[in-house]
Motif scaffolding. Structure first.
Motif, mmCIF file in Angstrom:
data_model
loop_
_atom_site.group_PDB
_atom_site.id
_atom_site.type_symbol
_atom_site.label_atom_id
_atom_site.label_comp_id
_atom_site.label_asym_id
_atom_site.label_seq_id
_atom_site.Cartn_x
_atom_site.Cartn_y
_atom_site.Cartn_z
ATOM 1 N N SER A 163 -3.886 -0.306 1.514
ATOM 2 C CA SER A 163 -4.524 -1.592 1.814
ATOM 3 C C SER A 163 -4.846 -2.299 0.518
ATOM 4 N N TYR A 222 4.619 0.773 -1.022
ATOM 5 C CA TYR A 222 3.604 -0.072 -0.391
ATOM 6 C C TYR A 222 2.642 -0.642 -1.439
ATOM 7 N N GLN A 255 -2.652 -4.399 5.145
ATOM 8 C CA GLN A 255 -2.427 -2.953 5.267
ATOM 9 C C GLN A 255 -0.954 -2.723 5.575
ATOM 10 N N TRP A 256 -0.350 -1.816 4.817
ATOM 11 C CA TRP A 256 1.044 -1.423 5.030
ATOM 12 C C TRP A 256 1.038 0.082 5.231
ATOM 13 N N SER A 257 1.473 0.522 6.376
ATOM 14 C CA SER A 257 1.422 1.947 6.693
ATOM 15 C C SER A 257 2.755 2.391 7.281
ATOM 16 N N SER A 282 -0.686 5.131 4.024
ATOM 17 C CA SER A 282 -1.182 3.780 4.275
ATOM 18 C C SER A 282 -1.811 3.254 2.993
ATOM 19 N N GLU A 294 -7.341 -8.828 3.985
ATOM 20 C CA GLU A 294 -6.916 -7.462 3.680
ATOM 21 C C GLU A 294 -5.554 -7.253 4.323
#
Length: 139
Positions: free
Chosen positions: A7, A126, A103-105, A5, A101
């Motif tokens: 961010s 990411y 977030q890419w997970s 993940s 913010e």
């Protein structure tokens, strides 16, 4: 199953960020490593092309406009993983309406690679993607 993940705070309101990235077919609008996206099956599937001409096909699994996130699975890609599921999410920052913010997970099982190799691969994708988003929103 491996996971990663990333961010990043970006210089725009959550609504502005979501308006740019929230469309499942919007990757070429902000992600330089994906210059082409073709919606299929009424927009539930996207056919992406990278600069090398490699094809990535992904299916939308979950979409929540109000909470500003969507999840998708890779159906076909030149990556050494299987069972890949990822989520892209935009969060408000308490007390601030000028930043968000993102977030890419993702979670995935390595296929002919180690956990460390695929975690490093997707962490890099990411991170580079969110850096590109930051630049797009700063322009």
């Amino acid at each position: 199953m491996a996971s990663t993940s990333v961010s990043r705070t970006v210089p725009a309101s959550p609504d502005r960020v979501w308006n740019l990235i929230g469309g499942f077919d919007a990757l070429p609008d902000w992600l330089p490593c994906i210059p082409a996206s073709t919606p299929l099956e009424g927009g539930r599937v996207r056919r992406l092309t990278n600069p090398d001409g490699e094809v990535i096909i992904e299916r939308l699994l979950d979409f929540n406009e109000a909470e500003r996130h969507y999840s998708y699975a890779i159906l076909q890609a030149p990556f050494p993983v299987e069972g890949y599921v990822s989520t892209l999410r935009v969060h408000a920052v308490p007390g601030r309406d000028d930043i968000a913010e993102v977030q890419w997970s993702g979670r995935f099982a390595p296929d002919n690679a180690t956990d460390d190799e695929v975690v490093a691969l997707f962490t890099g994708i990411y991170r580079d993607g969110l850096d590109a988003l930051h630049q797009a929103l700063s322009a």
